[in-house]
Motif scaffolding. Structure first.
Motif, PDB file in Angstrom:
ATOM      1  N   GLY A  61       0.864  -1.297  -0.116  1.00 26.82           N
ATOM      2  CA  GLY A  61       0.172   0.030   0.070  1.00 26.82           C
ATOM      3  C   GLY A  61       0.941   1.212   0.129  1.00 26.82           C
ATOM      4  N   PHE A  62       0.251   2.355   0.396  1.00 26.08           N
ATOM      5  CA  PHE A  62       0.965   3.739   0.552  1.00 26.08           C
ATOM      6  C   PHE A  62       2.477   3.654   1.203  1.00 26.08           C
ATOM      7  N   VAL A  63       2.577   2.955   2.378  1.00 27.10           N
ATOM      8  CA  VAL A  63       4.103   3.108   2.822  1.00 27.10           C
ATOM      9  C   VAL A  63       4.998   2.033   2.031  1.00 27.10           C
ATOM     10  N   ALA A  64       4.645   1.237   1.404  1.00 30.76           N
ATOM     11  CA  ALA A  64       5.362   0.414   0.644  1.00 30.76           C
ATOM     12  C   ALA A  64       6.174   0.883  -0.440  1.00 30.76           C
ATOM     13  N   HIS A  95       3.506  -9.669  -1.893  1.00 26.95           N
ATOM     14  CA  HIS A  95       2.178 -10.288  -1.593  1.00 26.95           C
ATOM     15  C   HIS A  95       1.153  -9.248  -1.249  1.00 26.95           C
ATOM     16  N   ASP A  96      -0.072  -9.118  -1.576  1.00 29.31           N
ATOM     17  CA  ASP A  96      -1.107  -8.196  -1.125  1.00 29.31           C
ATOM     18  C   ASP A  96      -2.440  -8.863  -1.287  1.00 29.31           C
ATOM     19  N   ILE A  97      -3.379  -8.902  -0.403  1.00 34.61           N
ATOM     20  CA  ILE A  97      -4.697  -9.680  -0.581  1.00 34.61           C
ATOM     21  C   ILE A  97      -5.458  -8.734  -1.636  1.00 34.61           C
ATOM     22  N   THR A 143       1.366  -4.410   6.082  1.00 34.59           N
ATOM     23  CA  THR A 143      -0.213  -4.508   6.106  1.00 34.59           C
ATOM     24  C   THR A 143      -0.788  -3.414   7.019  1.00 34.59           C
ATOM     25  N   ASN A 144      -2.009  -3.277   7.047  1.00 31.17           N
ATOM     26  CA  ASN A 144      -2.894  -2.407   7.794  1.00 31.17           C
ATOM     27  C   ASN A 144      -2.476  -3.016   9.441  1.00 31.17           C
ATOM     28  N   PRO A 145      -2.507  -2.052  10.362  1.00 28.54           N
ATOM     29  CA  PRO A 145      -2.308  -2.588  11.774  1.00 28.54           C
ATOM     30  C   PRO A 145      -3.130  -3.756  12.089  1.00 28.54           C
ATOM     31  N   GLY A 146      -4.581  -3.763  11.805  1.00 37.59           N
ATOM     32  CA  GLY A 146      -5.239  -5.038  12.119  1.00 37.59           C
ATOM     33  C   GLY A 146      -4.956  -6.373  11.621  1.00 37.59           C
ATOM     34  N   SER A 147      -3.939  -6.365  10.540  1.00 37.73           N
ATOM     35  CA  SER A 147      -3.430  -7.531   9.822  1.00 37.73           C
ATOM     36  C   SER A 147      -1.945  -7.718  10.484  1.00 37.73           C
ATOM     37  N   HIS A 148      -1.330  -7.091  11.191  1.00 39.56           N
ATOM     38  CA  HIS A 148      -0.104  -7.272  11.637  1.00 39.56           C
ATOM     39  C   HIS A 148       0.178  -8.223  12.290  1.00 39.56           C
ATOM     40  N   CYS A 149      -0.566  -8.688  13.374  1.00 41.58           N
ATOM     41  CA  CYS A 149      -0.231  -9.780  14.259  1.00 41.58           C
ATOM     42  C   CYS A 149      -0.501 -11.052  13.405  1.00 41.58           C
ATOM     43  N   LEU A 158      -1.525   5.264  18.284  1.00 40.36           N
ATOM     44  CA  LEU A 158      -0.877   3.970  17.843  1.00 40.36           C
ATOM     45  C   LEU A 158      -0.162   4.367  16.544  1.00 40.36           C
ATOM     46  N   GLU A 159      -0.791   5.156  15.650  1.00 47.70           N
ATOM     47  CA  GLU A 159       0.295   5.579  14.555  1.00 47.70           C
ATOM     48  C   GLU A 159       1.428   6.076  14.605  1.00 47.70           C
ATOM     49  N   HIS A 160       1.299   7.198  15.644  1.00 47.45           N
ATOM     50  CA  HIS A 160       2.561   8.053  15.676  1.00 47.45           C
ATOM     51  C   HIS A 160       3.239   8.067  16.846  1.00 47.45           C
TER      52      HIS A 160
END
Ligand SMILES: NC(=O)c1ccc[n+]([C@@H]2O[C@H](COP(=O)([O-])OP(=O)(O)OC[C@H]3O[C@@H](n4cnc5c(N)ncnc54)[C@H](O)[C@@H]3O)[C@@H](O)[C@H]2O)c1
Length: 379
Positions: free
Chosen positions: A14-17, A36-38, A74-80, A187-189
């Motif tokens: 995504g954006f940060v990649a 890989h990206d979903i 990935t987005n934070p919800g997918s990190h774990c 959480l972001e910053h």
């Protein structure tokens, strides 16, 4: 055995990649070997732009056995979940922050990395930047005497009124505003200065915090968003206390000020790897106590690290963390970007974010409304 160049897999394109790709391009010792990206459309768009090999599933990327290190972007919800799958298949991981959205998940990842004898690191890595390292060196050299108090600000302006719909990355990923507002600015910053503080003053011993969601309908009615303001008071073992503020309302202010016995050290912006570090000495002149208005810029001799040019709000080298982990593997030493630090930063950040309403007392006294002065009430 680590390959040379070290082979990196990216999960989350995504954006940060795009920011990572620009930063990784500064190093000869690393090569991206698969992505890989979903979101298959986004995967194709990213891989065409950067001429990289796409993988339709995480398993197929991991099964190639080609990755020395996975970047979990990935987005934070997918990190774990993504980090857990990569560690389970025996690959070192550098994750974007936070390590996990729940402390229990972060603890499990930390345990898994230990069990598998793998490195696990987490962004932000800007404590390895030129500005942070010069600031830390300035403190070690006692240029402001003994440090006592830190004010660290991560205010980003009134972001909900910004034209964020038009913010796109280099290869055209839109800025994920919905996710940013749901995860929240803490959480972001918070990590962008928490990592500096922990590097400079050691682990946080105690947190007093308060957070609030001041604009509830950021994305629309009935969509819950995270706190958009927080303040944490952090107590360190060596009697240093820091106030860390995060918001997406107050006027943009990213200053880092350390108040010491002999003066003040200031850095303008942790999102700029080359932000000047300035010391203003304190002195008494006749009956007044002043901090000298003209400060002295701190420098260190010799080269530091490769820099990227500014893009959007930041000019940060996002590869400093992954490259530090790869260098540590090559040199057989412990990395500065460690699983212990990632877990610690995660715990402190969640403590601040989750302190909605603060640890407050209900005030028992009150006072009547106050009239403005008559001369201030004239039309
Ligand atoms: N946007 C920024 O400026 C910025 C800056 C620094 C750090 N970060 C961090 O980077 C991370 C990603 O942010 P972003 O802005 O790139 O978000 P984004 O939404 O633009 O990109 C995330 C990508 O991950 C993919 N993804 C989500 N779950 C996945 C999964 N399970 N498997 C594979 N792919 C998956 C999504 O499809 C998406 O393309 C976040 O942790 C964020 O905090 C963002």
């Amino acid at each position: 055995m680590l390959r040379n160049p070290a082979q990196i897999g990216i999960v989350g394109a995504g954006f940060v990649a795009d920011l990572y790709m620009r930063s990784l391009a500064l190093y000869d010792g690393v090569r991206v070997v698969g992505v890989h990206d979903i979101d298959t459309d986004r995967l194709g768009q990213f891989c065409r732009y950067w001429k990289l090999q796409p993988f339709q599933s995480l398993d197929t990327l991991l099964e190639t056995g080609r990755c020395d290190l996975i970047l979990n972007l990935t987005n934070p919800g997918s990190h774990c979940e993504v980090t857990r799958r990569c560690l389970s298949s025996g690959v070192h991981v550098y994750s974007e922050k936070p390590l996990a959205m729940q402390l229990s998940d972060a603890i499990n990842l930390h345990e898994l990395a230990q069990e598998k004898n793998l490195l696990l690191g987490s962004a932000p890595c800007n404590f390895l930047s030129e500005s942070a390292q010069i600031a830390w060196r300035t403190l070690r050299d006692f240029k402001i005497g003994r440090p006592r108090l830190v004010y660290a600000e991560l205010d980003d302006g009134f972001v909900t009124q910004a034209p964020f719909n038009s913010w796109v990355s280099e290869s055209a990923a839109p800025w994920p505003y919905q996710d940013e507002f749901e995860v929240g600015c803490t959480l972001e910053h918070a990590g962008y200065y928490l990592t500096w503080l922990v590097a400079m003053f050691g682990p946080v011993k105690r947190v007093a915090a308060a957070s609030a969601c001041l604009i509830e309908d950021k994305i629309g009615p009935n969509v819950e968003t995270a706190p958009d303001f927080s303040v944490g008071i952090l107590y360190f073992g060596n009697d240093v206390v820091a106030r860390l503020t995060c918001s997406i309302l107050a006027t943009h202010d990213h200053r880092f000020r350390v108040i010491g016995d002999r003066g003040v050290m200031e850095v303008k912006d942790c999102w700029d790897n080359e932000s000047p570090v300035v010391v203003n000495k304190r002195m008494a002149i006749r009956r007044r106590l002043i901090e000298l208005p003209i400060g002295r810029r701190q420098k260190i001799a010799g080269p530091t690290h490769p820099k990227v040019s500014r893009r959007g709000a930041a000019s940060m080298n996002f590869a400093l963390g992954p490259v530090e982990m790869i260098d540590a593997l090559r040199e057989g030493r412990n990395p500065r970007v460690s699983a212990d630090m990632a877990l610690h930063i995660n715990e402190v950040t969640l403590a601040i974010q989750d302190a909605v309403g603060g640890r407050a007392i209900d005030v028992k006294t009150t006072c009547p409304p106050i009239e403005p002065m008559p001369w201030a009430s004239q039309p």
